[in-house]
Design an enzyme around this catalytic site. Structure first.
Site, PDB file in Angstrom:
ATOM      1  N   GLU A 109       0.836  -1.213   0.000  1.00 12.62           N
ATOM      2  CA  GLU A 109       0.000   0.000   0.000  1.00 12.62           C
ATOM      3  C   GLU A 109       0.869   1.260   0.000  1.00 12.62           C
ATOM      4  O   GLU A 109       0.543   2.259  -0.628  1.00 12.62           O
ATOM      5  CB  GLU A 109      -0.941  -0.020   1.218  1.00 12.62           C
ATOM      6  CG  GLU A 109      -2.017  -1.093   1.067  1.00 12.62           C
ATOM      7  CD  GLU A 109      -2.803  -1.363   2.348  1.00 12.62           C
ATOM      8  OE1 GLU A 109      -2.179  -1.444   3.425  1.00 12.62           O
ATOM      9  OE2 GLU A 109      -4.036  -1.481   2.273  1.00 12.62           O
ATOM     10  N   GLU A 155      -2.832  -9.749   4.193  1.00 16.73           N
ATOM     11  CA  GLU A 155      -3.548  -9.515   5.458  1.00 16.73           C
ATOM     12  C   GLU A 155      -4.523 -10.631   5.796  1.00 16.73           C
ATOM     13  O   GLU A 155      -4.713 -10.988   6.953  1.00 16.73           O
ATOM     14  CB  GLU A 155      -4.312  -8.172   5.396  1.00 16.73           C
ATOM     15  CG  GLU A 155      -3.428  -6.928   5.404  1.00 16.73           C
ATOM     16  CD  GLU A 155      -3.019  -6.472   4.012  1.00 16.73           C
ATOM     17  OE1 GLU A 155      -3.089  -7.285   3.054  1.00 16.73           O
ATOM     18  OE2 GLU A 155      -2.630  -5.308   3.871  1.00 16.73           O
TER      19      GLU A 155
HETATM   20  N1  DAK Z   1       5.301  -7.166  11.470  1.00 14.28           N
HETATM   21  C1  DAK Z   1       6.166  -7.430  12.470  1.00 14.28           C
HETATM   22  N2  DAK Z   1       7.266  -8.191  12.336  1.00 14.28           N
HETATM   23  C2  DAK Z   1       7.516  -8.711  11.119  1.00 14.28           C
HETATM   24  C3  DAK Z   1       6.653  -8.483  10.009  1.00 14.28           C
HETATM   25  C4  DAK Z   1       5.496  -7.660  10.225  1.00 14.28           C
HETATM   26  N3  DAK Z   1       4.625  -7.347   9.237  1.00 14.28           N
HETATM   27  N4  DAK Z   1       7.151  -9.131   8.950  1.00 14.28           N
HETATM   28  C5  DAK Z   1       8.288  -9.735   9.372  1.00 14.28           C
HETATM   29  N5  DAK Z   1       8.505  -9.493  10.670  1.00 14.28           N
HETATM   30  C6  DAK Z   1       9.589  -9.950  11.521  1.00 14.28           C
HETATM   31  C7  DAK Z   1       9.470 -11.448  11.828  1.00 14.28           C
HETATM   32  O1  DAK Z   1       8.620 -11.657  12.935  1.00 14.28           O
HETATM   33  C8  DAK Z   1      10.918 -11.793  12.157  1.00 14.28           C
HETATM   34  O2  DAK Z   1      11.207 -11.323  13.463  1.00 14.28           O
HETATM   35  P1  DAK Z   1      12.087 -12.234  14.514  1.00 14.28           P
HETATM   36  O3  DAK Z   1      11.365 -13.538  14.567  1.00 14.28           O
HETATM   37  O4  DAK Z   1      13.437 -12.333  13.830  1.00 14.28           O
HETATM   38  O5  DAK Z   1      12.080 -11.439  15.753  1.00 14.28           O
HETATM   39  C9  DAK Z   1      11.711 -10.917  11.187  1.00 14.28           C
HETATM   40  O6  DAK Z   1      10.816  -9.863  10.800  1.00 14.28           O
HETATM   41  C10 DAK Z   1      12.129 -11.659   9.923  1.00 14.28           C
HETATM   42  O7  DAK Z   1      10.973 -12.252   9.354  1.00 14.28           O
HETATM   43  P2  DAK Z   1      10.898 -13.822   8.958  1.00 14.28           P
HETATM   44  O8  DAK Z   1      11.758 -14.636   9.831  1.00 14.28           O
HETATM   45  O9  DAK Z   1       9.454 -14.175   8.874  1.00 14.28           O
HETATM   46  O10 DAK Z   1      11.552 -13.761   7.507  1.00 14.28           O
HETATM   47  P3  DAK Z   1      11.285 -14.735   6.288  1.00 14.28           P
HETATM   48  O11 DAK Z   1      12.314 -14.358   5.267  1.00 14.28           O
HETATM   49  O12 DAK Z   1      11.196 -16.165   6.722  1.00 14.28           O
HETATM   50  O13 DAK Z   1       9.838 -14.339   5.716  1.00 14.28           O
HETATM   51  C11 DAK Z   1       8.099 -12.794   5.026  1.00 14.28           C
HETATM   52  C12 DAK Z   1       9.619 -13.086   5.135  1.00 14.28           C
HETATM   53  C13 DAK Z   1       7.962 -11.341   4.554  1.00 14.28           C
HETATM   54  C14 DAK Z   1       7.485 -13.730   3.996  1.00 14.28           C
HETATM   55  C15 DAK Z   1       7.428 -13.021   6.403  1.00 14.28           C
HETATM   56  O14 DAK Z   1       8.167 -12.290   7.390  1.00 14.28           O
HETATM   57  C16 DAK Z   1       6.020 -12.529   6.454  1.00 14.28           C
HETATM   58  O15 DAK Z   1       5.135 -13.202   5.955  1.00 14.28           O
HETATM   59  N6  DAK Z   1       5.792 -11.378   7.118  1.00 14.28           N
HETATM   60  C17 DAK Z   1       4.454 -10.879   7.363  1.00 14.28           C
HETATM   61  C18 DAK Z   1       3.865 -10.273   6.118  1.00 14.28           C
HETATM   62  C19 DAK Z   1       2.464  -9.766   6.380  1.00 14.28           C
HETATM   63  O16 DAK Z   1       1.572 -10.537   6.778  1.00 14.28           O
HETATM   64  N7  DAK Z   1       2.237  -8.476   6.120  1.00 14.28           N
HETATM   65  C20 DAK Z   1       0.939  -7.863   6.323  1.00 14.28           C
HETATM   66  C21 DAK Z   1       0.815  -7.347   7.723  1.00 14.28           C
HETATM   67  S1  DAK Z   1      -0.764  -6.644   8.050  1.00 14.28           S
HETATM   68  C22 DAK Z   1      -4.185   0.184   8.828  1.00 14.28           C
HETATM   69  C23 DAK Z   1      -3.639   0.284   7.562  1.00 14.28           C
HETATM   70  C24 DAK Z   1      -2.844  -0.737   7.077  1.00 14.28           C
HETATM   71  C25 DAK Z   1      -2.574  -1.857   7.846  1.00 14.28           C
HETATM   72  C26 DAK Z   1      -3.095  -1.929   9.111  1.00 14.28           C
HETATM   73  C27 DAK Z   1      -3.897  -0.915   9.607  1.00 14.28           C
HETATM   74  N8  DAK Z   1      -5.043   1.237   9.320  1.00 14.28           N
HETATM   75  C28 DAK Z   1      -5.256   2.428   8.506  1.00 14.28           C
HETATM   76  C29 DAK Z   1      -5.677   1.149  10.586  1.00 14.28           C
HETATM   77  C30 DAK Z   1      -1.750  -2.879   7.297  1.00 14.28           C
HETATM   78  C31 DAK Z   1      -1.753  -4.154   7.756  1.00 14.28           C
HETATM   79  C32 DAK Z   1      -0.685  -5.094   7.349  1.00 14.28           C
HETATM   80  O17 DAK Z   1       0.209  -4.780   6.615  1.00 14.28           O
END
Ligand code: DAK
Length: 259
Positions: free
Chosen positions: A113, A133
């Protein structure tokens, strides 16, 4: 010149301002502190008269992996309202200068985004764009259901949002989300080249054309055309319009002053 907070670096290279997300350990997760730092960096560059174009980038491995899941995991609806995350996104929308996202690696959730909030996207061949998400029980909240559908069409966007699966940089380029696709070693240089080209154009015309385009995707054709017409006419009151046309007729390079 380079200035830095710990999580966002700001640099100026002539007329180009570069904002680099710098929290690689958590893949540049967009915590409120990170969003505040991005807004401050963009607003500072927007107010700097020497800067004409801004590049927003991460590192070669990650642009941003989305909002900070740790910060949201225990949140109630009221906490989400209090965090006022939307306020940061609204501040970004008020930036007047063109912003180029230089994306390499993950651009997921809020990261995707954030890239789509920019005006142009240059991507490395390793970039991945996604709205995952749904996999953590929520949905896009900062334009992912709207901007993505407008950029790549509702069917492709629906698949991305409902499956949470990302698309590659090549796919994103093919469907119009990415302007330029380059090998990973070149994504920042390519973004700078594009920025330099735009920085050499007359700044008021750039600003008004950008405004009309951005407005046009949000409104009806009739309203968009009205803004286009108003901005077009306004440009005939600028030095740069006279200089641009005179220089063309005199077969020389124009000297634009931003006046
Ligand atoms: N948040 C927090 N920590 C994260 C993270 C995230 N989104 N993505 C990665 N990390 C952290 C992991 O927890 C890990 O931390 P440690 O375990 O080392 O402490 C470190 O970064 C490295 O990540 P991985 O070990 O998972 O690394 P990999 O290479 O194995 O995997 C990955 C990479 C990008 C595929 C994986 O990390 C992943 O799937 N990450 C999450 C992606 C995700 O689900 N993103 C969407 C999040 S929800 C709003 C507007 C917008 C939003 C919310 C509210 N409002 C206007 C109210 C947006 C929401 C989102 O984006």
């Amino acid at each position: 010149m380079t200035t830095s907070t710990s999580i966002v670096l700001t640099e100026q290279d002539g007329p180009i301002g570069i904002v680099t997300l710098n929290r690689p350990k958590v893949l540049n997760a967009l915590s409120p502190a990170m969003l505040e730092a991005i807004c401050q960096a963009l607003e500072t560059l927007d107010a700097n008269p020497d800067v004409r174009v801004i590049i927003l980038t991460g590192g070669p491995r990650v642009f941003a992996a989305g909002a900070d899941i740790k910060a949201m995991a225990e949140a109630s609806p009221l906490d989400i309202v209090r965090m006022n995350t939307l306020g940061y996104w609204q501040r970004m929308q008020r930036i007047n200068k063109p912003i180029i996202a230089a994306v390499s690696g993950y651009a997921l959730g809020g990261g995707c985004e954030l890239a789509m909030q920019c005006d142009l996207i240059v991507a490395s061949e390793t970039a991945l764009f996604g709205q995952p998400e749904i996999k953590v029980g929520i949905m896009p909240g900062a334009g992912g259901t709207q901007r993505l559908a407008k950029a790549i069409g509702p069917y492709r966007a629906m698949e991305m949002v409902l499956t949470g699966e990302p698309i590659t940089a090549r796919e994103a380029h093919a469907c119009g989300l990415v302007n330029r696709l380059v090998p990973v070693e070149r994504y920042l240089d390519e973004a700078k080249e594009l920025a330099r080209t735009i920085a050499a154009r007359p700044p008021i015309a750039v600003r008004l054309a950008r405004e009309a385009l951005r407005y046009g995707v949000e409104t009806t054709l009739r309203d968009g055309l009205a803004v286009e017409r108003r901005n077009f006419i306004l440009l005939f009151d600028t030095h740069d319009q006279q200089e641009g046309m005179k220089a063309f007729l005199e077969k020389r390079k124009p000297e634009f002053k931003g006046e």
